[in-house]
Enzyme design. Sequence first.
Site, PDB file in Angstrom:
ATOM      1  N   GLN A 283       0.809  -1.222   0.000  1.00 41.00           N
ATOM      2  CA  GLN A 283       0.000   0.000   0.000  1.00 41.00           C
ATOM      3  C   GLN A 283       0.842   1.272   0.000  1.00 41.00           C
ATOM      4  OE1 GLN A 283      -2.249  -0.649   3.602  1.00 41.00           O
ATOM      5  NE2 GLN A 283      -3.400  -2.356   2.741  1.00 41.00           N
TER       6      GLN A 283
ATOM      7  N   HIS B 188      -0.697  -0.335   5.864  1.00 42.02           N
ATOM      8  CA  HIS B 188      -1.004   0.665   6.886  1.00 42.02           C
ATOM      9  C   HIS B 188       0.074   1.736   7.060  1.00 42.02           C
ATOM     10  CE1 HIS B 188      -3.628  -2.725   8.794  1.00 42.02           C
ATOM     11  NE2 HIS B 188      -3.920  -2.462   7.533  1.00 42.02           N
TER      12      HIS B 188
ATOM     13  N   TYR C 139     -10.449  -9.209   8.776  1.00 40.22           N
ATOM     14  CA  TYR C 139     -11.032  -9.285   7.439  1.00 40.22           C
ATOM     15  C   TYR C 139     -11.519 -10.683   7.098  1.00 40.22           C
ATOM     16  CZ  TYR C 139     -10.870  -4.528   6.200  1.00 40.22           C
ATOM     17  OH  TYR C 139     -11.172  -3.194   6.170  1.00 40.22           O
TER      18      TYR C 139
END
Length: 472
Positions: free
Chosen positions: A185, A253, A366
């Site tokens: 990410q 994150h 998740y």
Amino acid sequence: MKRLLPFALLPVTAFAQDTPDYSKMKADELFNTLCSSCHGKDLNSGLGGSLVDGQWKHGDTDADLRKSISEGNAQLGMTPFKTVLSDDQIRQLVIYVREKEKEALAKGIEYPKPEPGKVTHTDHADYQIEMVVENGLDIPWAIAFLPDGRKLVTERPGRLRLMGSDDTLDPQPIEGTPKVIHHGQGGLMEVAVHPDYAKNGWIYLGFADGERDGDKVRTITKYVRGRIKDHQWVDEEEIWKADDRFYGGDGVHFGTRLVFKDGYIFFPVGERGGWKQAQDITNAKGKIYRLNEDGSEPEDNPFVGQPGAVKGLWSYGHRNPQGLALDPRDGSIWETEHGPRGGDELNRIEGGKNYGWPIITYGMNYDGTPITGETEKEGMEQPVIYWQPSIAACGLDFYTGDAFPGWKNDLFAGALAQQEIRRLRIVDHKVTEQEVILKNIGRVRDVASGPEGALYVVLNDPHRIVRLVPAP
Ligand code: HEC
């Protein structure tokens, strides 16, 4: 007694012989094993009745649902589950039921899905969508506006792009920008233009810094400022950098946004998958920081003088903050935080406070396994609201323009997974209205109140920039 169902009559010990290990089950399996016999696999049938029609006979808060599951209902024939399931597992089921309820209720609702040239009606404004950049961007992440009408856009792989005041995208990225690690990410994320740019020329960047050696990566969020001269990134100064021991290989994150307020800057660093490290004030991860604009630490910061506290620490207990915005009316700071499943949050950030991750959360993992049954605790802040199901909260901005008087000072929250923008009206620090004003034209990475009162939207998949302008 006549209404009792045979299943409910079994004493709890009857489960014992052959009891599956509930703690290993994901939410859907747990529901199918323990609940679907009475509520249906679709949560919408059977003797126990529907759990997804929006009608709650025994109370509609999460606490009421928890009580129904925990205590059961002897009269009507629902098994009490408190001896069978832990608090974590009951919370897991509450989240699951809520997700399914929202999914069912959302079916059939027509959300605004704007097309170029078409007028979209919303509660307080009618808008049209304009394509700003259709081609030529790769994972655009953030947009910022220069006073002369030009715009800066980051691309996550590591490029800073310039757009003319006529919106043409300069084919050449700015040269000499910091080396970034494009990993998971992370990459080049935030760009923010100093409010006094016309005088000082400062531009701030937030990105994944570090090293890559083959498959091995060591990275964490870093912030710098610099200037652009003749298409070059120059005068770079380090603003905030984590201690070397906080660099790591996780691709998740990074957080990353930056806002200016009264000579200070505020910015987050995500917990990088480090969970409990967000609770440790000597650890750089899972925090929001406040520094002077040159990167020095203000003397009145809340943790100054506490042994080992990381430099600039303002608040802690954060997971993955990817939206940060300043309320133009009172200077309060608002943050959206990408939470676990069912636990995305809107927070109002105050110095010295603990926002709870991962000790308290409204979400679960998740994969549908539980995290905790605890949603509140003394000494930890509650979110202003949380989103169930998760929206995957990203860019956030207050609308400060004049083109949409009905939106003045409303907060706009972008969402990746739900591919939407939510308009939130904030009155006395509470959300009094929430409306989806746009949906399903791509993952919303950033939302920004821009020149001429347009609302700019940075989209991924497909990678584009559009803006909302008043309908004629
Ligand atoms: C033996 C049958 C049975 C089983 C098993 C069962 N329930 Fe129920 N449940 C009921 C009945 C009956 C009611 C009461 C319905 C009513 O008031 O009309 C109820 C009510 C509820 C309510 C409150 C509904 C409302 O309208 O307020 C919730 C929430 C709920 N169940 C969740 C669950 C969950 C989660 C499980 C699995 C852990 C479960 N139930 C298992 C029979 C069952």
